[in-house]
Design an enzyme around this catalytic site. Structure first.
Site, short mmCIF file in Angstrom:
data_model
loop_
_atom_site.label_atom_id
_atom_site.label_comp_id
_atom_site.label_asym_id
_atom_site.label_seq_id
_atom_site.Cartn_x
_atom_site.Cartn_y
_atom_site.Cartn_z
N VAL A 83 31.85 -2.79 -10.19
CA VAL A 83 30.61 -2.48 -9.49
C VAL A 83 29.55 -3.56 -9.78
O VAL A 83 28.84 -3.98 -8.87
CB VAL A 83 30.08 -1.08 -9.90
CG1 VAL A 83 28.66 -0.85 -9.40
CG2 VAL A 83 31.00 0.02 -9.36
N GLU A 84 29.48 -4.03 -11.01
CA GLU A 84 28.43 -4.98 -11.37
C GLU A 84 28.61 -6.34 -10.69
O GLU A 84 27.66 -6.86 -10.11
CB GLU A 84 28.39 -5.18 -12.89
CG GLU A 84 27.86 -3.98 -13.66
CD GLU A 84 26.37 -3.72 -13.44
OE1 GLU A 84 25.65 -4.63 -12.99
OE2 GLU A 84 25.94 -2.60 -13.71
#
Ligand SMILES: [Ca+2]
Length: 339
Positions: A129-130
């Site tokens: 996600v990051e």
């Protein structure tokens, strides 16, 4: 105040700020104060601070991205869509990248699980996600981002002054030139997008080469995520989220978002049904996952869910991390079963 008038004021504000920024941050009294405090409280050399902050450039795009003050009460909340948010991250490409990353870095992921009790897929969910496993770690000079928001940002100046301070201390600790450090528009760095204060507090040198490098060392990134979650109470083997069914018309009362304010037993007494047999004891939150035009889904968030929300204070974020984690685990099980 009409919107148009607010816009004109904002524009004037931006012009004034840009004009003052173009003469350099060093001429600003609040910047001088900051430098003097860094010198007095942390023993950094004024000449070095002047070299770094004197080179910092105001970045209008950073100011724009950090966004205006959140609207106060009185404005109706926008009906957000969890499925839409989730779809940004749970793509076939990202899930496949996650399983490849797992293959390549299996030894580090195993070691992180052994030391901190955090399973590989959760670390991968965060990395995915990051930064899509290191693909988008940010191309802003962190000094520019942090200085812009710290002294010209539309909100949270104090927080970003602290982070600028932490960046300068971090650079001193590891003997790096702060002007060479790249990150997101908000100053988050490396594969796991840690803010400077989080690096200093929670990151670990997981490959043992004597430096913490969250951009160049995947091993450090993996170990640091696990160490961070452990610091915020990750408990090995406990569930993070359990789907729940709420009794009719109780959502307004029960949904608590990030706050773990409910006793499991009390929720059961109120008629909340948990979708698993073995429900952890103790406190949980009730999280709403809305879809516009459809009934919302609800989840009970336990300590491990809270640990993930400490990474980013958003229930959507933490749920998407855990959904991606689950999808990567499933995909890997399929791959290993077919080998
Ligand atoms: Ca290292």
């Amino acid at each position: 105040m009409s919107l148009r008038f607010a816009g004109a004021v904002l524009l004037a504000f931006v012009c004034v700020q840009s004009a003052s920024a173009s003469t350099g941050y060093l001429s600003r009294p609040e910047v001088r104060e900051f430098i003097e405090a860094m010198e007095a409280e942390h023993g950094l050399e004024a000449a070095e601070l002047e070299r770094v902050i004197g080179d910092a450039r105001y970045q209008p795009v950073v100011s724009r991205l950090i966004g205006p003050e959140r609207p106060q009460t009185g404005t109706p909340p926008v009906r957000r869509s969890y499925p839409k948010y989730r779809a940004k991250f749970l793509t076939k490409t990202r899930i496949a990248a996650g399983t490849r990353f797992w293959d390549i870095h299996e030894a580090d992921l195993r070691r992180a699980q052994a030391e901190y009790g955090v399973p590989p897929e959760v670390i991968l969910g965060i990395l995915g996600v990051e930064t899509a496993f290191g693909q988008n770690t940010g191309s802003f000079r962190v000094v520019d981002s942090l200085t812009t928001i710290a002294f010209d940002g539309p909100r949270r100046q104090e927080y970003f002054r602290d982070e600028l301070k932490e960046l300068l201390l971090l650079a001193r600790d590891f003997n790096i030139d702060p002007l060479t450090i790249k990150g997101s528009y908000a100053g988050a760095m490396g594969l796991p997008q840690f803010m400077p204060s989080s690096i200093r507090k929670y990151a670990v040198d997981f490959d043992g080469d004597g430096v913490i490098d969250l951009s160049g060392s995947t091993s450090d990134a993996i170990g640091s995520i696990a160490a961070y979650l452990k610091s915020f109470g990750w408990a090995d083997g406990e569930p993070a989220l359990v789907p729940v069914h709420l009794p009719p018309h109780s959502a307004a009362d029960l949904v608590s978002g990030l706050e773990r304010t409910h006793e499991v037993a009390a929720l059961k007494e109120k008629g909340v049904r948990f979708a698993v047999k073995r429900v952890p004891e103790g406190m949980c939150s009730v999280v709403e996952l809305p879809t516009p035009g459809k009934p919302s889904r609800y989840m009970a968030g336990f300590g491990n869910f809270e640990a993930v929300t400490r990474y980013n204070r958003s229930t959507f974020y933490a749920t998407a991390v855990l959904d991606l984690a689950h999808a990567i685990r499933e995909a890997r099980n399929q791959v290993t079963a077919s080998r």
